[in-house]
Write an enzyme that holds these catalytic residues in place. Structure first.
Site, PDB file in Angstrom:
ATOM      1  NE  ARG A  96      -3.500   2.481   2.582  1.00 38.24           N
ATOM      2  CZ  ARG A  96      -4.462   2.739   3.447  1.00 38.24           C
ATOM      3  NH1 ARG A  96      -4.827   1.814   4.324  1.00 38.24           N
ATOM      4  NH2 ARG A  96      -5.077   3.905   3.462  1.00 38.24           N
ATOM      5  CB  CYS A 152     -17.999   0.113   0.199  1.00 36.52           C
ATOM      6  SG  CYS A 152     -17.121   1.628   0.649  1.00 36.52           S
ATOM      7  CG  ASP A 153     -16.022   0.933   5.802  1.00 38.42           C
ATOM      8  OD1 ASP A 153     -15.713   1.737   4.910  1.00 38.42           O
ATOM      9  OD2 ASP A 153     -15.207   0.541   6.650  1.00 38.42           O
ATOM     10  CG  HIS A 201     -14.222   3.933  -2.520  1.00 37.26           C
ATOM     11  ND1 HIS A 201     -12.940   3.564  -2.162  1.00 37.26           N
ATOM     12  CD2 HIS A 201     -15.029   3.465  -1.523  1.00 37.26           C
ATOM     13  CE1 HIS A 201     -12.967   2.891  -1.019  1.00 37.26           C
ATOM     14  NE2 HIS A 201     -14.230   2.814  -0.619  1.00 37.26           N
ATOM     15  CE1 TYR A 255     -11.290   6.351  -0.711  1.00 34.93           C
ATOM     16  CE2 TYR A 255     -13.374   6.140   0.463  1.00 34.93           C
ATOM     17  CZ  TYR A 255     -12.014   5.886   0.365  1.00 34.93           C
ATOM     18  OH  TYR A 255     -11.380   5.166   1.343  1.00 34.93           O
ATOM     19  NE  ARG A 306      -5.754   6.678   6.694  1.00 35.82           N
ATOM     20  CZ  ARG A 306      -5.949   6.862   7.993  1.00 35.82           C
ATOM     21  NH1 ARG A 306      -5.386   7.881   8.610  1.00 35.82           N
ATOM     22  NH2 ARG A 306      -6.720   6.068   8.682  1.00 35.82           N
TER      23      ARG A 306
HETATM   24  P1  NAD Z   1      -4.280  -5.571   7.056  1.00 35.92           P
HETATM   25  O1  NAD Z   1      -3.065  -5.578   6.194  1.00 35.92           O
HETATM   26  O2  NAD Z   1      -4.191  -5.225   8.491  1.00 35.92           O
HETATM   27  O3  NAD Z   1      -4.960  -7.017   6.975  1.00 35.92           O
HETATM   28  C1  NAD Z   1      -5.044  -7.786   5.837  1.00 35.92           C
HETATM   29  C2  NAD Z   1      -4.677  -9.234   6.139  1.00 35.92           C
HETATM   30  O4  NAD Z   1      -4.848  -9.984   4.931  1.00 35.92           O
HETATM   31  C3  NAD Z   1      -3.219  -9.434   6.588  1.00 35.92           C
HETATM   32  O5  NAD Z   1      -3.172 -10.099   7.819  1.00 35.92           O
HETATM   33  C4  NAD Z   1      -2.617 -10.283   5.467  1.00 35.92           C
HETATM   34  O6  NAD Z   1      -1.665 -11.215   5.914  1.00 35.92           O
HETATM   35  C5  NAD Z   1      -3.849 -10.981   4.915  1.00 35.92           C
HETATM   36  N1  NAD Z   1      -3.702 -11.501   3.566  1.00 35.92           N
HETATM   37  C6  NAD Z   1      -3.088 -10.935   2.508  1.00 35.92           C
HETATM   38  N2  NAD Z   1      -3.195 -11.718   1.430  1.00 35.92           N
HETATM   39  C7  NAD Z   1      -3.895 -12.815   1.809  1.00 35.92           C
HETATM   40  C8  NAD Z   1      -4.327 -13.985   1.136  1.00 35.92           C
HETATM   41  N3  NAD Z   1      -4.075 -14.185  -0.168  1.00 35.92           N
HETATM   42  N4  NAD Z   1      -5.011 -14.915   1.825  1.00 35.92           N
HETATM   43  C9  NAD Z   1      -5.280 -14.724   3.130  1.00 35.92           C
HETATM   44  N5  NAD Z   1      -4.909 -13.635   3.832  1.00 35.92           N
HETATM   45  C10 NAD Z   1      -4.216 -12.693   3.165  1.00 35.92           C
HETATM   46  O7  NAD Z   1      -5.307  -4.612   6.322  1.00 35.92           O
HETATM   47  P2  NAD Z   1      -6.524  -3.741   6.879  1.00 35.92           P
HETATM   48  O8  NAD Z   1      -6.148  -2.316   6.840  1.00 35.92           O
HETATM   49  O9  NAD Z   1      -7.035  -4.304   8.135  1.00 35.92           O
HETATM   50  O10 NAD Z   1      -7.592  -3.957   5.728  1.00 35.92           O
HETATM   51  C11 NAD Z   1      -8.036  -5.235   5.343  1.00 35.92           C
HETATM   52  C12 NAD Z   1      -8.780  -5.166   4.038  1.00 35.92           C
HETATM   53  O11 NAD Z   1     -10.051  -4.574   4.215  1.00 35.92           O
HETATM   54  C13 NAD Z   1      -8.089  -4.322   2.961  1.00 35.92           C
HETATM   55  O12 NAD Z   1      -8.325  -4.913   1.698  1.00 35.92           O
HETATM   56  C14 NAD Z   1      -8.820  -3.015   3.042  1.00 35.92           C
HETATM   57  O13 NAD Z   1      -8.702  -2.265   1.869  1.00 35.92           O
HETATM   58  C15 NAD Z   1     -10.204  -3.534   3.259  1.00 35.92           C
HETATM   59  N6  NAD Z   1     -11.194  -2.580   3.756  1.00 35.92           N
HETATM   60  C16 NAD Z   1     -12.256  -2.373   2.966  1.00 35.92           C
HETATM   61  C17 NAD Z   1     -13.250  -1.531   3.348  1.00 35.92           C
HETATM   62  C18 NAD Z   1     -14.379  -1.312   2.397  1.00 35.92           C
HETATM   63  O14 NAD Z   1     -15.072  -0.319   2.500  1.00 35.92           O
HETATM   64  N7  NAD Z   1     -14.608  -2.192   1.421  1.00 35.92           N
HETATM   65  C19 NAD Z   1     -13.170  -0.882   4.565  1.00 35.92           C
HETATM   66  C20 NAD Z   1     -12.058  -1.096   5.375  1.00 35.92           C
HETATM   67  C21 NAD Z   1     -11.077  -1.980   4.958  1.00 35.92           C
HETATM   68  C1  G6P Z   2     -13.034   3.633   4.129  1.00 37.22           C
HETATM   69  C2  G6P Z   2     -13.290   2.956   2.819  1.00 37.22           C
HETATM   70  C3  G6P Z   2     -12.444   1.735   2.692  1.00 37.22           C
HETATM   71  C4  G6P Z   2     -10.992   2.041   2.890  1.00 37.22           C
HETATM   72  C5  G6P Z   2     -10.803   2.734   4.202  1.00 37.22           C
HETATM   73  C6  G6P Z   2      -9.375   3.232   4.320  1.00 37.22           C
HETATM   74  O1  G6P Z   2     -13.498   2.865   5.178  1.00 37.22           O
HETATM   75  O2  G6P Z   2     -14.630   2.607   2.642  1.00 37.22           O
HETATM   76  O3  G6P Z   2     -12.677   1.147   1.434  1.00 37.22           O
HETATM   77  O4  G6P Z   2     -10.227   0.860   2.878  1.00 37.22           O
HETATM   78  O5  G6P Z   2     -11.642   3.851   4.304  1.00 37.22           O
HETATM   79  O6  G6P Z   2      -9.130   3.558   5.624  1.00 37.22           O
HETATM   80  P1  G6P Z   2      -7.668   3.680   6.198  1.00 37.22           P
HETATM   81  O7  G6P Z   2      -7.931   4.104   7.589  1.00 37.22           O
HETATM   82  O8  G6P Z   2      -7.043   2.309   6.079  1.00 37.22           O
HETATM   83  O9  G6P Z   2      -6.973   4.688   5.351  1.00 37.22           O
HETATM   84 MN    MN Z   3     -14.793   1.257   0.827  1.00 40.07          MN
END
Ligand code: NAD
Ligand code: G6P
Ligand code: MN
Length: 445
Positions: free
Chosen positions: A93, A169-170, A200, A261, A281
């Site tokens: 990232r 998405c949250d 987004h 976004y 970030r």
């Molecule tokens: P993070 O890096 O703390 O956690 C991600 C985990 O995924 C790690 O422990 C990593 O080892 C694991 N991982 C990576 N590749 C993998 C695979 N192929 N199989 C199994 N595990 C695997 O990240 P985070 O900041 O906690 O975010 C987690 C995910 O949630 C990210 O994709 C983030 O963008 C997403 N997210 C999405 C939303 C949304 O609105 N859709 C909101 C918040 C977070």
């Molecule tokens: C929001 C979005 C997510 C994104 C996150 C990033 O929750 O909906 O898609 O992953 O923000 O937050 P962060 O705190 O990791 O920058």
């Molecule tokens: Mn999102």
């Protein structure tokens, strides 16, 4: 009442303890018998799992708890897969954000070149999780938060068309929570909304209470002046700026409330100029959320006690649990989900993956018709959906050219020459994760 079995894929995520807290809070309305964590990084997951084990032992000892890196153990006998993987983790990232900024282009997790780069890493990881689910628990549903949700959704639409995968998405939930507060209500779910867009990349066209009263007149003046920035909320500087910026995107169409976004697409130059290329970030998240979550988990595991536990349910975890309940109990609740357009936005690409309100029940989401959208939004959406589809084309076809076109078309990138420079750096940085891209013989070096 049936008790459910859940696996959190990406068990080592910073969001796992929050989801566990929410599941525990709602056990009376969504009972669970088993909770598993699955991750391909056992060491990272272990820190989170050791704390979750203590929390569950103290609060719900009847729940069978498993933490594993073995797909068969993780995905056998589950009803729901809550996926939140980050392929390449924060180290990648960081590159997604910093490489574009070298060329003056915004560096962002899900938007612009960084989001596209993340997309090409995520597709394979998310498909792998879906395949494990189908192999070991063919009747399960996958609720996928893994980003970038729009590119991932386009890939799952194309490559796993019959799978039970919901991409979510949250962000709208978080913004609706703010709208609810502004209108004197409590919860995102106290609102009934009309919304359209890509992930987004969307707008609210109606915000009503459950009695059907229009709340837009009540909250629009506040949003025009302050965006979604609410007083007294304890949030990081970059999120404060983001919520405040919404007033500027709102100014472009005062009849519709914008997703935060959109700032990256509509105030591109300003956003890029206000990012620090040496501290993005990712650095903030590592110093903030990741540090907090991991140190709190270590503290709990060490003391083997939940005294002074700081984890709490939040919007993010409430939403995925609400969605699971809607499927589990066929509630027909109205929720935003990313689905194939297929007429939901009447004057827009039928195969686009759009974010719209859906009625969610045991058989998944049924999209609601949002009608025609105006020229301004349609123009922006046409461009962005092409970027996302080209990115997926590039992954499927291993095409350098398609990826160059995707970056060039992104509203965040000034021209094809800059796109090519960023792309060449991204190719190098992602060589352990992306398919090897073939250069068309006609692309000049
Ligand atoms: P993070 O890096 O703390 O956690 C991600 C985990 O995924 C790690 O422990 C990593 O080892 C694991 N991982 C990576 N590749 C993998 C695979 N192929 N199989 C199994 N595990 C695997 O990240 P985070 O900041 O906690 O975010 C987690 C995910 O949630 C990210 O994709 C983030 O963008 C997403 N997210 C999405 C939303 C949304 O609105 N859709 C909101 C918040 C977070
Ligand atoms: C929001 C979005 C997510 C994104 C996150 C990033 O929750 O909906 O898609 O992953 O923000 O937050 P962060 O705190 O990791 O920058
Ligand atoms: Mn999102």
């Amino acid at each position: 009442m049936k008790k459910f079995s859940i696996v959190i894929a990406g068990g080592g995520s910073t969001y796992t303890p929050g989801i566990v807290m929410t599941l525990l809070k709602h056990l009376d309305r969504f009972p669970i018998r088993q909770l598993k964590l699955y991750d391909n990084d056992g060491a990272r997951q272990k820190v989170i799992a050791d704390a979750c084990e203590v929390i569950l032992r103290e609060k719900a000892p009847d729940i069978n708890f498993v933490a594993t890196t073995d797909p068969e153990e993780g995905f056998t006998d589950v009803d729901f897969v809550m996926a939140q993987i980050r392929v390449g983790k924060y180290a990648m990232r960081d590159k997604d954000e910093k490489i574009p900024l070298k060329y003056g282009v915004i560096g962002q997790e899900t938007c612009g070149p960084g989001g596209i780069a993340y997309g090409l890493r995520s597709i394979g990881g998310v498909l792998e999780i879906a395949n494990y689910m189908e192999k070991y628990s063919p009747n399960a549903w996958m609720l996928n938060y893994s980003n970038p949700a729009s590119i991932v959704a386009e890939a799952t639409r194309r490559l796993k068309p019959n799978s039970k995968i919901l991409n979510i998405c949250d962000m709208p939930v978080g913004i609706q929570e703010r709208m609810a507060k502004l209108a004197g209500l409590n919860y995102y779910n106290d609102l009934e909304v009309r919304y359209f867009g890509l992930n987004h990349f969307g707008w609210w066209t109606a915000v009503r209470d459950k009695q059907g009263n229009d709340l837009m007149p009540k909250i629009r003046d506040y949003i025009a002046e302050h965006g979604y920035l609410l007083p007294g909320m304890n949030e990081e500087p970059s999120w404060k700026a983001t919520f405040g910026m919404a007033k500027n995107t709102f100014a472009l169409d005062p009849d519709r409330f914008p997703n935060t976004y959109l700032q990256y697409y509509l105030y591109t130059k300003f956003e890029a100029e206000h990012m620090d290329p040496n501290h993005t970030r990712t650095d903030e998240v590592r110093e903030g959320r990741e540090k907090f979550v991991f140190s709190e988990c270590r503290r709990i595991a060490k003391s083997q006690s939940i005294e002074g536990l700081k984890f709490e349910p939040d919007d993010h975890s409430n939403y995925i649990v609400d969605l699971s309940r809607a499927i589990a109990y066929n509630t027909h609740e109205r929720m935003l989900v990313i689905v194939e357009n297929n007429g939901a936005v009447a004057n827009f690409e039928p195969t686009a993956m759009v974010e719209v309100p859906c009625v969610v029940g045991a058989n998944g989401p049924e999209r609601l018709a949002m009608g025609d959208i105006p020229r301004f939004q349609k123009g922006l959406l046409e461009q962005q959906v092409a970027v996302e589809k080209l990115a997926v084309d590039a992954w499927v076809e291993h095409s350098y050219l398609k990826l160059w076109q995707a970056l060039t078309l992104s509203h965040t990138v000034p021209d094809a020459a800059v796109a090519k420079k960023i792309l060449d750096d991204l190719v190098e940085a992602n060589k352990d994760f992306w398919p090897e891209l073939k250069k068309d013989a006609k692309v000049k070096e």
